[in-house]
Design a protein around this motif. Structure first.
Motif, PDB file in Angstrom:
ATOM      1  N   PHE A   1      -3.076   6.559  18.592  1.00 42.10           N
ATOM      2  CA  PHE A   1      -2.866   6.545  17.142  1.00 42.10           C
ATOM      3  C   PHE A   1      -2.992   5.120  16.633  1.00 42.10           C
ATOM      4  N   MET A   2      -3.456   4.968  15.417  1.00 45.32           N
ATOM      5  CA  MET A   2      -3.672   3.633  14.853  1.00 45.32           C
ATOM      6  C   MET A   2      -3.650   3.710  13.335  1.00 45.32           C
ATOM      7  N   ILE A   3      -3.484   2.542  12.734  1.00 45.93           N
ATOM      8  CA  ILE A   3      -3.570   2.402  11.284  1.00 45.93           C
ATOM      9  C   ILE A   3      -4.316   1.115  11.010  1.00 45.93           C
ATOM     10  N   GLY A   4      -5.059   1.070   9.894  1.00 48.10           N
ATOM     11  CA  GLY A   4      -5.836  -0.122   9.577  1.00 48.10           C
ATOM     12  C   GLY A   4      -5.955  -0.315   8.083  1.00 48.10           C
ATOM     13  N   ASP A   5      -6.336  -1.518   7.711  1.00 44.68           N
ATOM     14  CA  ASP A   5      -6.441  -1.885   6.293  1.00 44.68           C
ATOM     15  C   ASP A   5      -7.617  -2.833   6.121  1.00 44.68           C
ATOM     16  N   VAL A   6      -8.647  -2.382   5.384  1.00 42.63           N
ATOM     17  CA  VAL A   6      -9.804  -3.226   5.097  1.00 42.63           C
ATOM     18  C   VAL A   6      -9.434  -4.206   3.984  1.00 42.63           C
ATOM     19  N   SER A   7      -9.958  -5.423   4.069  1.00 44.43           N
ATOM     20  CA  SER A   7      -9.553  -6.490   3.153  1.00 44.43           C
ATOM     21  C   SER A   7      -9.956  -6.221   1.707  1.00 44.43           C
ATOM     22  N   ASP A   8     -11.020  -5.468   1.475  1.00 46.94           N
ATOM     23  CA  ASP A   8     -11.490  -5.200   0.119  1.00 46.94           C
ATOM     24  C   ASP A   8     -10.967  -3.851  -0.353  1.00 46.94           C
ATOM     25  N   LYS A   9     -11.386  -3.448  -1.554  1.00 45.51           N
ATOM     26  CA  LYS A   9     -10.974  -2.163  -2.127  1.00 45.51           C
ATOM     27  C   LYS A   9     -12.196  -1.438  -2.668  1.00 45.51           C
ATOM     28  N   GLY A  10     -12.014  -0.181  -3.035  1.00 45.62           N
ATOM     29  CA  GLY A  10     -13.087   0.579  -3.656  1.00 45.62           C
ATOM     30  C   GLY A  10     -14.163   0.992  -2.671  1.00 45.62           C
ATOM     31  N   ILE A  11     -15.396   1.183  -3.187  1.00 39.53           N
ATOM     32  CA  ILE A  11     -16.489   1.718  -2.383  1.00 39.53           C
ATOM     33  C   ILE A  11     -16.866   0.798  -1.220  1.00 39.53           C
ATOM     34  N   PRO A  12     -16.988  -0.544  -1.400  1.00 46.60           N
ATOM     35  CA  PRO A  12     -17.317  -1.389  -0.242  1.00 46.60           C
ATOM     36  C   PRO A  12     -16.306  -1.237   0.889  1.00 46.60           C
ATOM     37  N   ALA A  13     -15.028  -1.221   0.538  1.00 48.37           N
ATOM     38  CA  ALA A  13     -13.991  -1.066   1.558  1.00 48.37           C
ATOM     39  C   ALA A  13     -14.074   0.312   2.213  1.00 48.37           C
ATOM     40  N   ALA A  14     -14.388   1.339   1.416  1.00 48.07           N
ATOM     41  CA  ALA A  14     -14.485   2.695   1.956  1.00 48.07           C
ATOM     42  C   ALA A  14     -15.613   2.793   2.979  1.00 48.07           C
TER      43      ALA A  14
ATOM     44  N   ASP B   1     -23.372  -8.945  11.912  1.00 50.23           N
ATOM     45  CA  ASP B   1     -24.019  -8.814  10.597  1.00 50.23           C
ATOM     46  C   ASP B   1     -23.018  -8.477   9.490  1.00 50.23           C
ATOM     47  N   ASN B   2     -21.841  -9.074   9.562  1.00 50.86           N
ATOM     48  CA  ASN B   2     -20.811  -8.821   8.550  1.00 50.86           C
ATOM     49  C   ASN B   2     -21.019  -9.771   7.379  1.00 50.86           C
ATOM     50  N   SER B   3     -22.106  -9.542   6.626  1.00 52.26           N
ATOM     51  CA  SER B   3     -22.450 -10.443   5.525  1.00 52.26           C
ATOM     52  C   SER B   3     -21.451 -10.376   4.376  1.00 52.26           C
ATOM     53  N   SER B   4     -20.695  -9.294   4.310  1.00 47.41           N
ATOM     54  CA  SER B   4     -19.696  -9.152   3.242  1.00 47.41           C
ATOM     55  C   SER B   4     -18.425  -9.927   3.539  1.00 47.41           C
ATOM     56  N   PHE B   5     -18.276 -10.373   4.788  1.00 47.28           N
ATOM     57  CA  PHE B   5     -17.105 -11.134   5.238  1.00 47.28           C
ATOM     58  C   PHE B   5     -15.808 -10.356   5.037  1.00 47.28           C
ATOM     59  N   MET B   6     -15.887  -9.038   5.102  1.00 51.30           N
ATOM     60  CA  MET B   6     -14.664  -8.232   5.080  1.00 51.30           C
ATOM     61  C   MET B   6     -14.035  -8.235   6.468  1.00 51.30           C
TER      62      MET B   6
ATOM     63  N   ALA C   1      -6.837 -10.474  12.975  1.00 51.87           N
ATOM     64  CA  ALA C   1      -7.534  -9.362  12.343  1.00 51.87           C
ATOM     65  C   ALA C   1      -8.948  -9.236  12.895  1.00 51.87           C
ATOM     66  N   LEU C   2      -9.475  -8.040  12.868  1.00 50.68           N
ATOM     67  CA  LEU C   2     -10.829  -7.794  13.345  1.00 50.68           C
ATOM     68  C   LEU C   2     -11.837  -8.416  12.388  1.00 50.68           C
ATOM     69  N   CYS C   3     -12.943  -8.915  12.954  1.00 53.93           N
ATOM     70  CA  CYS C   3     -14.099  -9.475  12.227  1.00 53.93           C
ATOM     71  C   CYS C   3     -13.960 -10.961  11.935  1.00 53.93           C
TER      72      CYS C   3
END
Length: 393
Positions: free
Chosen positions: A200-213, A249-254, A299-301
């Protein structure tokens, strides 16, 4: 595209005068004129000619007068079709009737052609403004439809029901996401890796909205592929592979903060990797609570070569384990007060959360507490929780 104007007048010289007056606009393809001699002929022109958006119509005409024609136009219920009515100077009763029936403007005869040009130009500007608003509305509807589809897709990627084999393994588990927008960047997952080990795990992407999704969807898929079965790789190696993949290739730097766990359901031992995430809360069977101590972790990335470390904690039958994202602890109300980690811990020690037995009841009570705390303020971050109660096997 030229604005198409229908001129309706039984005086034959009106057509010649209009073509002469607007010759430059016609040559520049700003205006295009269609002509009719009365209301009956004008209705036929409306049926035969597409995209007529402006009507310049005399009121006094044989066959079908301008007021009757105006009533027929209103039946079409086209908000982008505007009418300018023409009548003799002093014929204010008919002009008033025309305005009451929805005419946009009027001019009087004998026609002042400077006034006519200004009136048409003003009406065209209004039509273009309405057209722009309508295009914006259609685009907004399309975006809302796309977001609804995206929400359904994202929702379908997250487990909605707990598989029976988790309950049979002696674990009561429940998770939810309450996004700040239609779609969000929080994620969670849980499944039995084999008969004795629960992932089991939980995570949180740094951005919000569609890019984060989108980033969340990729992250969840990679975690699933790495932890779907037990093999020779340990938890640290698996998290490192996930980190390397997401860093490419994480050009968004999220980035993603995550708390990743493998629980031995026979012993209650949870081995975990803290990838820069919020510290989980343990609620012991006797009601005492404790926080998982932060012991490094990135954090990852951020660094594809980072070497993650694992730690362990043991749950006894009756103990509960609560994972959450910072949308819980960072929630603010209108006064600017923060919900905070201490409030959350107190909620499970002496508050309403302390009286809840099942994982679902705990999560529902916490969400209700957060919604009450936030009140009329805007929820600025996703709220996600994963709670479990160890029953023992």
């Amino acid at each position: 595209m030229a604005i198409r104007i229908l001129s309706v007048d039984d005086e034959q010289d009106m057509e010649m005068l209009i073509l002469q007056l607007f010759r430059k606009q016609i040559r520049d393809k700003k205006y295009e004129f269609v002509f009719a001699n009365n209301g009956i002929e004008a209705l036929q022109k409306l049926e035969e000619t597409e995209d007529i958006t402006l009507i310049l119509s005399d009121i006094n005409m044989p066959g079908m007068d301008g007021l009757t024609f105006l009533s027929k136009i209103n039946e079409k219920q086209n908000p982008l079709l505007k009418s300018i009515m023409v009548s003799a100077y002093g014929d204010m009763d008919n002009i008033r009737t025309a305005m009451n029936r929805g005419a946009f403007d009027f001019i009087t005869k004998p026609v002042n052609f400077e006034d006519l040009e200004i009136t048409i130009s003003k009406t065209v500007d209004h039509i273009e403004m309405l057209s722009s608003l309508e295009r914006g509305r259609e685009q907004l509807i399309a975006i809302q439809n796309d977001l609804s589809v995206a929400k359904e897709i994202q929702s379908s990627m997250l487990p909605k029901t707990v598989p029976a084999n988790i309950g049979k393994a002696g674990v009561d588990l429940h998770a939810f996401i309450h996004p700040a927008k239609v779609v969000g960047g929080d994620l969670y997952d849980y499944f039995m890796m084999d008969s004795e080990h629960l992932f089991f795990m939980i995570g949180d992407v740094s951005d919000k909205g569609i890019p984060a999704a989108l980033f969340m969807a990729i992250g969840k898929a990679i975690f699933k592929s790495q932890f779907s079965n037990r093999n020779s790789d340990n938890i640290c190696e698996k998290v490192k592979i996930v980190n390397q993949f997401l860093s490419e290739d994480n050009s968004s730097f999220m980035f993603i903060t995550a708390f990743v766990c493998i629980m031995n359901v026979k012993t209650g031992v949870i081995e975990y990797v803290d990838a820069g995430h919020e510290p989980p809360i343990i609620i012991r069977a006797d009601g005492q609570t404790e926080l998982i101590k932060k012991q490094g972790g990135m954090a990852l990335c951020f660094d594809s070569a980072f070497e993650f470390e694992s730690h362990s904690v043991t749950l006894n039958p009756g103990d509960k384990f609560v994972l959450y994202t910072d949308g819980v602890t960072d929630a603010n109300n209108l006064a600017g007060a923060r919900y905070g980690l201490h409030y959350l811990q107190d909620f499970f020690t002496t508050g309403d959360g302390s009286t809840k037995e099942t994982a679902k009841e705990m999560n529902e009570a916490t969400l209700a507490s957060l919604i009450e705390f936030i009140g009329a303020a805007n929820q600025f971050d996703d709220i996600t929780m994963l709670s479990l109660r160890y029953l023992g096997s």
